[in-house]
Design a protein around this motif. Sequence first.
Motif, PDB file in Angstrom:
ATOM      1  N   GLU A 128       4.406  57.087  41.076  1.00 24.66           N
ATOM      2  CA  GLU A 128       3.910  55.737  41.230  1.00 24.66           C
ATOM      3  C   GLU A 128       4.214  55.488  42.542  1.00 24.66           C
ATOM      4  O   GLU A 128       3.856  54.400  43.358  1.00 24.66           O
ATOM      5  CB  GLU A 128       5.041  54.884  40.350  1.00 24.66           C
ATOM      6  CG  GLU A 128       4.681  54.932  39.041  1.00 24.66           C
ATOM      7  CD  GLU A 128       3.500  54.047  38.689  1.00 24.66           C
ATOM      8  OE1 GLU A 128       2.632  53.534  39.380  1.00 24.66           O
ATOM      9  OE2 GLU A 128       3.191  54.356  37.422  1.00 24.66           O
ATOM     10  N   ARG A 170       7.966  42.927  47.054  1.00 25.33           N
ATOM     11  CA  ARG A 170       7.340  42.729  45.888  1.00 25.33           C
ATOM     12  C   ARG A 170       6.725  44.214  45.366  1.00 25.33           C
ATOM     13  O   ARG A 170       6.794  44.434  44.171  1.00 25.33           O
ATOM     14  CB  ARG A 170       6.253  41.647  46.202  1.00 25.33           C
ATOM     15  CG  ARG A 170       6.618  40.322  46.020  1.00 25.33           C
ATOM     16  CD  ARG A 170       5.654  39.225  46.141  1.00 25.33           C
ATOM     17  NE  ARG A 170       4.952  39.097  47.523  1.00 25.33           N
ATOM     18  CZ  ARG A 170       5.465  38.310  48.338  1.00 25.33           C
ATOM     19  NH1 ARG A 170       6.513  37.579  48.049  1.00 25.33           N
ATOM     20  NH2 ARG A 170       4.862  38.181  49.587  1.00 25.33           N
ATOM     21  N   GLU A 171       6.032  44.760  46.402  1.00 26.17           N
ATOM     22  CA  GLU A 171       5.587  45.971  46.216  1.00 26.17           C
ATOM     23  C   GLU A 171       6.558  47.335  45.570  1.00 26.17           C
ATOM     24  O   GLU A 171       6.191  47.933  44.679  1.00 26.17           O
ATOM     25  CB  GLU A 171       4.806  46.814  47.355  1.00 26.17           C
ATOM     26  CG  GLU A 171       3.849  47.948  47.052  1.00 26.17           C
ATOM     27  CD  GLU A 171       2.688  47.798  45.758  1.00 26.17           C
ATOM     28  OE1 GLU A 171       2.550  48.896  45.075  1.00 26.17           O
ATOM     29  OE2 GLU A 171       2.436  46.554  45.484  1.00 26.17           O
ATOM     30  N   ALA A 209       7.057  46.216  42.080  1.00 28.67           N
ATOM     31  CA  ALA A 209       6.131  46.397  41.035  1.00 28.67           C
ATOM     32  C   ALA A 209       6.142  47.894  40.768  1.00 28.67           C
ATOM     33  O   ALA A 209       5.869  48.198  39.607  1.00 28.67           O
ATOM     34  CB  ALA A 209       4.470  46.208  41.875  1.00 28.67           C
ATOM     35  N   ARG A 210       6.444  48.683  41.721  1.00 24.53           N
ATOM     36  CA  ARG A 210       6.274  50.240  41.595  1.00 24.53           C
ATOM     37  C   ARG A 210       7.377  50.617  40.751  1.00 24.53           C
ATOM     38  O   ARG A 210       7.380  51.499  39.831  1.00 24.53           O
ATOM     39  CB  ARG A 210       6.168  50.977  42.824  1.00 24.53           C
ATOM     40  CG  ARG A 210       5.106  50.933  43.711  1.00 24.53           C
ATOM     41  CD  ARG A 210       4.772  51.669  44.626  1.00 24.53           C
ATOM     42  NE  ARG A 210       3.668  51.251  45.526  1.00 24.53           N
ATOM     43  CZ  ARG A 210       3.217  52.069  46.693  1.00 24.53           C
ATOM     44  NH1 ARG A 210       3.745  53.123  46.920  1.00 24.53           N
ATOM     45  NH2 ARG A 210       2.118  51.606  47.200  1.00 24.53           N
ATOM     46  N   GLY A 248       8.912  48.584  38.433  1.00 19.60           N
ATOM     47  CA  GLY A 248       8.471  48.321  37.191  1.00 19.60           C
ATOM     48  C   GLY A 248       7.703  49.041  36.198  1.00 19.60           C
ATOM     49  O   GLY A 248       8.003  49.156  35.131  1.00 19.60           O
ATOM     50  N   ARG A 249       6.716  49.631  37.026  1.00 20.55           N
ATOM     51  CA  ARG A 249       5.827  50.508  36.331  1.00 20.55           C
ATOM     52  C   ARG A 249       6.625  51.601  35.960  1.00 20.55           C
ATOM     53  O   ARG A 249       6.376  52.450  34.972  1.00 20.55           O
ATOM     54  CB  ARG A 249       4.746  50.860  37.125  1.00 20.55           C
ATOM     55  CG  ARG A 249       3.822  49.849  37.421  1.00 20.55           C
ATOM     56  CD  ARG A 249       2.323  50.139  37.869  1.00 20.55           C
ATOM     57  NE  ARG A 249       2.441  50.747  39.288  1.00 20.55           N
ATOM     58  CZ  ARG A 249       2.455  50.170  40.573  1.00 20.55           C
ATOM     59  NH1 ARG A 249       2.153  48.664  40.370  1.00 20.55           N
ATOM     60  NH2 ARG A 249       2.301  50.584  41.517  1.00 20.55           N
TER      61      ARG A 249
END
Length: 460
Positions: A412, A437-438, A441-442, A444-445
Amino acid sequence: MNILSNSLAAADTATTMHPNTNMRQHERTGPLVIDRGEGIRVYDDRGKEYIEGLAGLWSVAVGFSEPRLAEAAYRQMLRLPYYHTFSSKAHEPSIRLAEKLVDMTPPNLTRVFFTSSGSEANDTIVKMVWYMNNALGRPSKKKFLSRIKGYHGITIASGSLTGLPINHRDFDLPAIPVHHLTCPHFYRLGAEGEDEAAFTARLLAELQSVIEREGADTIAAFIGEPLMAAGGVMPPPAGYWEGVERICRANDILIVSDEVICGFGRLGTPFGCQKYSFTPDIMTLSKQITSSYMPLSAVMFSDAIYQVLADNSEKNGVFGHGFTASGHPVAAAVALENLALIEERDLMGNAARLEAQFQSGLRSFADHPLVGEARGAGLIGAVELVADKKTRKPFDKLGRAGAIAAVIGHDEGLIFRAIGDQLALCPPLIATADDAREIMARMGRTLDRLIDAVAAEGLA
């Protein structure tokens, strides 16, 4: 590119023994070869981009492409590439850096001894404290108090202070007199029905009991990270450090604040001892002192300690300790420029301003089916993976879920540290709100993909 990548990987596997690595696994999988850096990102030799979510090894404040640090190193290389600080020798970079560190750290810390790594610095502290107590006619006051899961380095003395079994097993450590106290991690070690205040009281009662059992006249110092990092990112419970300081002062036990990770703004304050309101007698500094562009560390200590060491060096003829690279001029020059950047760009303030967003992002994973706890402070944090959220039961194969998560994270484009089944983040201090934030997001994935991966391995 692929031919070059394969060639580099093969050469590494055939020649290099890596730290903190399963060597047989490394032979099977080979290395991730990092080729270049830009800001908070690094790129491998195939061109793939990663957010470096652990700042290298908890250590890069200004990112991976700061030209001013390269220029500072180059200028110093041209002027004086190396000189030592033995036998009353000195040079301007180490003098200026010592002055800067005395100015930055708590006011009681007025003396500096330079080394090249946190391990060397903590080894030096052990020897300094022993030397001091011998000089004071206290030859039995040699024991150290540390904590289970604390990390203080990897050499013989510092590795003994470390409280991680994998760093002791088959190395014949601990090899110095050290007692490891309970890890101050309420989520994992709080007793049934015990609130955080009661947990803190229990840990402080344990400290007092150990001192009474061993004898205060045998205990030289208590060493701890303000926030425990490499053991899994454990912030202390409320009131813990104030209580530790009170008990140590009452028993004439020195307090060593290991700020190798917490120092220079990581927690949103200059040093972790300020975050948690205690005053150390000795402080260990490294990592973000140069953003790890050059190896450097420092021991900060009080004048009261210095005076004893100085008197004893005159009696003995010399203080018989030091390293070839103590106060290396290029490392010191880079440190001065790095600290200037941290101040000019208000990176400590940036960590404080981003703390709420970063910690909120981490805590948003608390509802994830694989996450037992999300925790941290400033720009450092971790999520702890569990097999059962309700009972907090860990996975039977400890560390396997974390290892799988690290592989998914790489896919990711996020590098974090899997400490067993705890996934640690510690981005460079230059990170922005968009970067935070990024990162989340990564992460979370990664966690979402991990659900199927642990099920496929029969871990869930």
